[in-house]
Design an enzyme around this catalytic site. Structure first.
Site, short mmCIF file in Angstrom:
data_model
loop_
_atom_site.label_atom_id
_atom_site.label_comp_id
_atom_site.label_asym_id
_atom_site.label_seq_id
_atom_site.Cartn_x
_atom_site.Cartn_y
_atom_site.Cartn_z
N ARG A 1 0.83 -1.20 0.00
CA ARG A 1 0.00 0.00 0.00
C ARG A 1 0.87 1.26 0.00
O ARG A 1 0.47 2.32 -0.50
CB ARG A 1 -0.97 -0.01 1.19
CG ARG A 1 -1.84 1.22 1.30
CD ARG A 1 -3.11 0.99 2.12
NE ARG A 1 -2.85 0.32 3.38
CZ ARG A 1 -2.29 0.86 4.47
NH1 ARG A 1 -1.93 2.13 4.46
NH2 ARG A 1 -2.10 0.15 5.57
N TYR B 1 -15.91 16.68 -15.75
CA TYR B 1 -16.19 15.25 -15.72
C TYR B 1 -17.23 14.92 -14.64
O TYR B 1 -17.16 15.43 -13.53
CB TYR B 1 -14.88 14.50 -15.45
CG TYR B 1 -15.05 13.01 -15.41
CD1 TYR B 1 -15.36 12.30 -16.56
CD2 TYR B 1 -14.94 12.32 -14.22
CE1 TYR B 1 -15.55 10.93 -16.52
CE2 TYR B 1 -15.12 10.94 -14.17
CZ TYR B 1 -15.42 10.26 -15.33
OH TYR B 1 -15.62 8.90 -15.29
N LYS C 1 -7.93 5.24 -19.74
CA LYS C 1 -8.30 5.58 -21.10
C LYS C 1 -7.13 5.32 -22.08
O LYS C 1 -6.81 4.20 -22.33
CB LYS C 1 -8.81 7.02 -21.14
CG LYS C 1 -9.81 7.35 -19.99
CD LYS C 1 -11.09 6.56 -20.08
CE LYS C 1 -11.97 6.67 -18.84
NZ LYS C 1 -12.36 8.00 -18.42
N ASP D 1 -6.98 18.19 -15.95
CA ASP D 1 -7.36 16.82 -16.28
C ASP D 1 -7.05 16.63 -17.76
O ASP D 1 -7.70 17.20 -18.63
CB ASP D 1 -8.85 16.61 -15.98
CG ASP D 1 -9.32 15.18 -16.26
OD1 ASP D 1 -8.68 14.48 -17.07
OD2 ASP D 1 -10.35 14.78 -15.67
#
Ligand SMILES: *Cc1c(COP(=O)(O)O)cnc(C)c1O
Length: 416
Positions: free
Chosen positions: A68, A121, A230, A205
């Site tokens: 982590r 978004y 993406k 972004d």
């Protein structure tokens, strides 16, 4: 490593940067380190590692503690992403939204305000309007990111309500392809900085174009966020997010990520390293296909309009900003058919090659009807203000043979 960075191009960096075969028995390709924890070589080494990690002290202790907090495949992804974005450092997260929310929650404190572009978004919009108000954080949107007055009006309203903690924009925006001028946004952030104690960082972004088409940091942004789900992942088979920027702000994000637990896992990191290698080829071919598809649609009698970036009219501010900050028009855009929901649905149900799904940037061409899917939850007025009506369809063009895409779209348009 840094000297190599300066002398070779990004297409070269995507193949192998961040991985040294000498660290893994000479394996030509990086192994996937599928382990949750790491064995300390000695008690003192264990202490040194913790001192290095938690106090940010460079004491020469190399290695990892627990998955982590960080792991080898994550280091490789981050080194490569930083090189592609032209950044000092990068942090990779489990999803794009984990990356965005980490930026918002580390940059904004109770009482602060956020200045952002509109539309934004859907996930970001929901977080900003549903979750941030609980922390006393208010958001102020501007609708024309190429117009100084529009951005300044939002900035003035924000400053009146509290210190501006962050300036955030998505450019081009989803799905309207509205452009924000990154250098202009940075200049407004400088002005805000002169009117309050701290200059807010500017975050962009960059998901819609990705690192090969737009480098926000080179145009004055402080942070560049990308949904790696993406174009970077590129095969619609993984979820990931990244943020690039200065070493200090990225270190802060990594500490936050450790506590929230949104670290990108080893297997996905490994897949992503593989995908990075072909990203420039995929984005190039998809962009070529997109130009041909957009041209076909623009000239089709059943299509009312196309918001393809390459068609931005000459002489407009948006065109000027696009030419300054983007090296291409990408491969995701929207178009409006003549008709409404019924005609759109008839057309969609006739498609045989294009797949109907949300998301973008994969090898396959995807199409969706935003008003009834991605933007269904957005109230109709806000939806239409953002340029999305019942006739709008969003297309993410893939790398199939372009003639097959055009033939499929042509046949489906006949169904209208
Ligand atoms: C998909 C997307 C995100 C969110 O990324 P996830 O990986 O789905 O969490 C953020 N911004 C834009 C523009 C996107 O398209």
């Amino acid at each position: 490593m840094s000297r190599r960075n300066d002398t070779v191009r990004r297409e070269t960096l995507t193949v192998g940067h961040g991985y040294d075969p000498a660290t893994a028995n000479g394996a030509a390709k990086p192994p996937a380190y599928l382990t949750s924890t790491f064995v300390y070589p000695s008690a003192q080494a264990a202490k040194d590692l913790h001192v290095a990690f938690f106090d940010g002290v460079d004491n020469g202790a190399g290695g990892h503690i627990y998955g982590r907090l960080g792991h080898p495949n994550l280091d490789m992804v981050e080194a490569r992403l930083a090189a592609l974005d032209g950044a000092e450092a990068s942090a990779a997260f489990a999803t794009g939204m984990a990356a965005i929310t980490a930026v918002l929650l580390t940059q904004l404190s109770p009482g602060d305000t956020l200045v952002h572009c509109r539309p934004i978004y859907g996930g970001t919009d929901a977080f900003v309007h549903q979750e941030l108000p609980r922390f006393g954080i208010r958001a102020f949107g501007f609708s024309d990111g190429t117009d100084r007055e529009s951005i300044e009006a939002a900035a003035d309203a924000a400053i009146a309500a509290g210190p501006v903690g962050l300036v955030w924009a998505e450019t081009p925006a989803n799905p309207t392809a509205a452009v924000t001028d990154i250098a202009l946004l940075a200049a407004v952030a400088d002005d805000i900085g002169r009117r309050q104690v701290r200059r807010p960082l500017v975050g962009i972004d960059n998901t819609f174009l990705g690192p090969f088409v737009q480098s926000p940091l080179a145009h004055g942004a402080d942070l560049c966020m990308t949904s790696l789900t993406k174009y970077a992942g590129g095969h619609s088979d993984l979820l990931a997010g990244g943020v690039s920027g200065g070493a200090d702000v990225i270190a802060r994000l990594k500490m936050f990520r450790t506590l929230v637990g949104s670290t990108l896992d080893a297997h996905t990191s490994w897949l992503l390293l593989r995908s990075f290698e072909t990203m420039h080829l995929r984005t190039e071919r998809a962009a070529q296909n997109a130009l041909a598809v957009a041209t076909f649609l623009r000239d089709h009698p059943k299509v009312a309009s196309v918001t393809y970036l390459g068609f931005l009219p000459a002489g407009t501010r948006a065109r000027a900003a696009f030419e300054r900050q983007c090296s291409g028009a990408g491969s995701t855009f929207s178009f409006r058919i003549r008709g409404g929901e019924a005609e759109a649905f008839r057309m969609l149900d006739r498609l045989r090659v294009l797949r109907m799904a949300v998301s973008l940037g994969g090898t396959e061409t995807l199409i969706c009807h935003p008003a009834s899917t991605t933007h269904y939850a957005v109230p109709k007025e806000r939806r239409e203000a953002a340029g999305i009506d019942d006739a709008t369809l969003r297309l993410s063009v893939g790398i199939e043979h372009v003639d097959d895409l055009i033939a499929d779209l042509g046949a489906a348009l006949e169904a209208i």
